[in-house]
Design a protein around this motif. Structure first.
Motif, PDB file in Angstrom:
ATOM      1  N   UNK A  28      55.916  68.436  87.545  1.00 33.77           N
ATOM      2  CA  UNK A  28      56.843  67.519  86.901  1.00 33.77           C
ATOM      3  C   UNK A  28      57.846  66.871  87.816  1.00 33.77           C
ATOM      4  N   UNK A  29      57.846  67.248  89.111  1.00 35.03           N
ATOM      5  CA  UNK A  29      58.820  66.691  90.057  1.00 35.03           C
ATOM      6  C   UNK A  29      58.058  66.121  91.258  1.00 35.03           C
ATOM      7  N   UNK A  30      57.396  64.989  91.093  1.00 36.82           N
ATOM      8  CA  UNK A  30      56.623  64.420  92.194  1.00 36.82           C
ATOM      9  C   UNK A  30      57.521  63.808  93.258  1.00 36.82           C
ATOM     10  N   UNK A  31      56.940  63.602  94.435  1.00 37.09           N
ATOM     11  CA  UNK A  31      57.660  62.906  95.490  1.00 37.09           C
ATOM     12  C   UNK A  31      58.419  63.789  96.445  1.00 37.09           C
ATOM     13  N   UNK A  32      58.469  65.100  96.158  1.00 37.56           N
ATOM     14  CA  UNK A  32      59.245  66.031  96.992  1.00 37.56           C
ATOM     15  C   UNK A  32      58.387  67.253  97.269  1.00 37.56           C
ATOM     16  N   UNK A  33      58.063  67.536  98.517  1.00 35.60           N
ATOM     17  CA  UNK A  33      57.227  68.707  98.805  1.00 35.60           C
ATOM     18  C   UNK A  33      57.982  70.008  98.586  1.00 35.60           C
ATOM     19  N   UNK A  34      57.263  71.024  98.179  1.00 35.55           N
ATOM     20  CA  UNK A  34      57.874  72.335  97.971  1.00 35.55           C
ATOM     21  C   UNK A  34      58.511  72.842  99.257  1.00 35.55           C
ATOM     22  N   UNK A  35      57.898  72.510 100.407  1.00 32.79           N
ATOM     23  CA  UNK A  35      58.449  72.942 101.683  1.00 32.79           C
ATOM     24  C   UNK A  35      59.864  72.473 101.924  1.00 32.79           C
ATOM     25  N   UNK A  36      60.260  71.362 101.292  1.00 29.76           N
ATOM     26  CA  UNK A  36      61.634  70.879 101.447  1.00 29.76           C
ATOM     27  C   UNK A  36      62.627  71.889 100.904  1.00 29.76           C
ATOM     28  N   UNK A  37      62.310  72.451  99.739  1.00 29.11           N
ATOM     29  CA  UNK A  37      63.224  73.416  99.139  1.00 29.11           C
ATOM     30  C   UNK A  37      63.308  74.691  99.978  1.00 29.11           C
ATOM     31  N   UNK A  38      62.182  75.076 100.568  1.00 29.01           N
ATOM     32  CA  UNK A  38      62.192  76.243 101.452  1.00 29.01           C
ATOM     33  C   UNK A  38      63.021  75.952 102.700  1.00 29.01           C
ATOM     34  N   UNK A  39      62.932  74.717 103.202  1.00 27.99           N
ATOM     35  CA  UNK A  39      63.775  74.326 104.339  1.00 27.99           C
ATOM     36  C   UNK A  39      65.245  74.377 103.983  1.00 27.99           C
ATOM     37  N   UNK A  40      65.573  73.934 102.794  1.00 29.60           N
ATOM     38  CA  UNK A  40      66.964  74.016 102.335  1.00 29.60           C
ATOM     39  C   UNK A  40      67.441  75.464 102.311  1.00 29.60           C
ATOM     40  N   UNK A  41      66.606  76.339 101.782  1.00 26.44           N
ATOM     41  CA  UNK A  41      67.004  77.739 101.685  1.00 26.44           C
ATOM     42  C   UNK A  41      67.185  78.346 103.073  1.00 26.44           C
ATOM     43  N   UNK A  42      66.279  78.042 103.979  1.00 23.89           N
ATOM     44  CA  UNK A  42      66.390  78.586 105.321  1.00 23.89           C
ATOM     45  C   UNK A  42      67.648  78.135 106.031  1.00 23.89           C
ATOM     46  N   UNK A  43      67.939  76.818 105.971  1.00 23.48           N
ATOM     47  CA  UNK A  43      69.156  76.335 106.621  1.00 23.48           C
ATOM     48  C   UNK A  43      70.401  76.839 105.904  1.00 23.48           C
ATOM     49  N   UNK A  44      70.354  76.930 104.581  1.00 24.22           N
ATOM     50  CA  UNK A  44      71.512  77.420 103.831  1.00 24.22           C
ATOM     51  C   UNK A  44      71.833  78.861 104.216  1.00 24.22           C
ATOM     52  N   UNK A  45      70.816  79.668 104.435  1.00 18.36           N
ATOM     53  CA  UNK A  45      71.054  81.050 104.872  1.00 18.36           C
ATOM     54  C   UNK A  45      71.759  81.071 106.227  1.00 18.36           C
ATOM     55  N   UNK A  46      71.298  80.243 107.145  1.00 21.88           N
ATOM     56  CA  UNK A  46      71.933  80.165 108.463  1.00 21.88           C
ATOM     57  C   UNK A  46      73.364  79.656 108.341  1.00 21.88           C
ATOM     58  N   UNK A  47      73.555  78.618 107.561  1.00 26.93           N
ATOM     59  CA  UNK A  47      74.887  78.024 107.381  1.00 26.93           C
ATOM     60  C   UNK A  47      75.865  79.061 106.840  1.00 26.93           C
ATOM     61  N   UNK A  48      75.466  79.761 105.774  1.00 26.37           N
ATOM     62  CA  UNK A  48      76.372  80.711 105.137  1.00 26.37           C
ATOM     63  C   UNK A  48      76.649  81.911 106.026  1.00 26.37           C
ATOM     64  N   UNK A  49      75.659  82.348 106.775  1.00 23.43           N
ATOM     65  CA  UNK A  49      75.874  83.484 107.671  1.00 23.43           C
ATOM     66  C   UNK A  49      76.886  83.136 108.752  1.00 23.43           C
ATOM     67  N   UNK A  50      76.768  81.944 109.326  1.00 21.45           N
ATOM     68  CA  UNK A  50      77.709  81.529 110.364  1.00 21.45           C
ATOM     69  C   UNK A  50      79.082  81.271 109.766  1.00 21.45           C
TER      70      UNK A  50
END
Length: 253
Positions: A164-186
């Motif tokens: 139901x959410x075309x145009x955005x790969x699932x990998x984008x959300x995983x990238x967000x989570x990965x960077x968010x973890x780094x951001x919050x840890x720092x």
């Protein structure tokens, strides 16, 4: 009302009014409201960090979310990592190395309330980092579908996507989570002791966090014609926001 936060309530009120106007507009006017919302949100988060936690916390927020956000976006545009291969249109203002200057401000705007919310949901630093990162990444389930629908950015290979959410790969959300973890840890390590415990002047930012969630569900479901992102965002971000709402103190009748 605490004198330190009174101006922040005013700024939050202006931000809410601008967001209410957003679905009532189109084209360049809507893009202008988008930019205005992000700038107001950025000023609100940085000002709150400064006034409630001091210069160290505000500086850490800018370094991790603004500068770090710009860096990861620049890498993303150039290499496709960690969000996938995508390009920004010119509708969001001036760009530097392919990244609209407004984008890292958006990371900062929502990173701070996500962190403050996590302080109230967990006791240990690792748990707080995980919850804050999850909340920030879950917000993207609203953000990306809305911005892609407006044509503000586009992916070269937007599959596989969420149902139901075309145009955005699932990998984008995983990238967000990965960077968010780094951001919050720092951020947790750099912002100092005051930024690692709940504060008495956090009400404007907690209100912003709850408003962002509720208004996003409503806007996507009713005004923007994006019911699936309303569902995905409502469920995933709700897993972080609803427990916080249930913990808020209730005034006696």
């Amino acid at each position: 009302m605490n004198a330190r936060v009174r101006p922040l309530w005013v700024l939050l009120g202006v931000l809410v009014l601008v967001q209410i106007c957003y679905p009532l507009t189109h084209g360049e006017v809507r893009a202008g409201f988008t930019v205005t919302t992000v700038v107001l949100g950025y000023l609100l988060s940085v000002a709150h960090a400064w006034r409630s936690r001091g210069a160290r916390a505000a500086g850490a927020l800018v370094a991790t979310a603004t500068l770090g956000g710009f860096a990861v976006e620049a890498v993303g545009v150039a290499t496709g990592f960690p969000f996938g291969t995508y390009d920004y249109s010119g509708q969001l203002g001036p760009k530097l190395v392919g990244v609209p200057l407004i984008i890292p401000l958006a990371w900062t705007w929502m990173a701070w309330p996500a962190w403050l919310a996590a302080l109230r949901l967990a006791r240990s630093r690792p748990a707080r980092v995980a919850l804050a990162a999850a909340g920030l990444a879950a917000w993207d389930l609203f953000l990306d579908p809305q911005m892609v629908a407006e044509g503000y950015w586009v992916w070269d290979s937007p599959t596989p996507a969420l149902p139901g959410v075309p145009g955005i790969p699932v990998g984008n959300y995983l990238g967000w989570l990965g960077f968010a973890l780094l951001l919050m840890a720092v951020l947790a390590a750099a912002a100092g002791p005051a930024a690692n415990r709940p504060g008495t002047a956090d009400a404007p930012m907690i209100t912003l966090w709850l408003w962002t969630y509720a208004s996003s569900v409503l806007a996507h479901a009713v005004f923007l014609g994006l019911p699936w992102s309303a569902l995905w965002g409502g469920l995933v971000m709700g897993a972080v926001v609803v427990p916080l709402a249930l913990r808020l103190p209730r005034r006696p009748a």
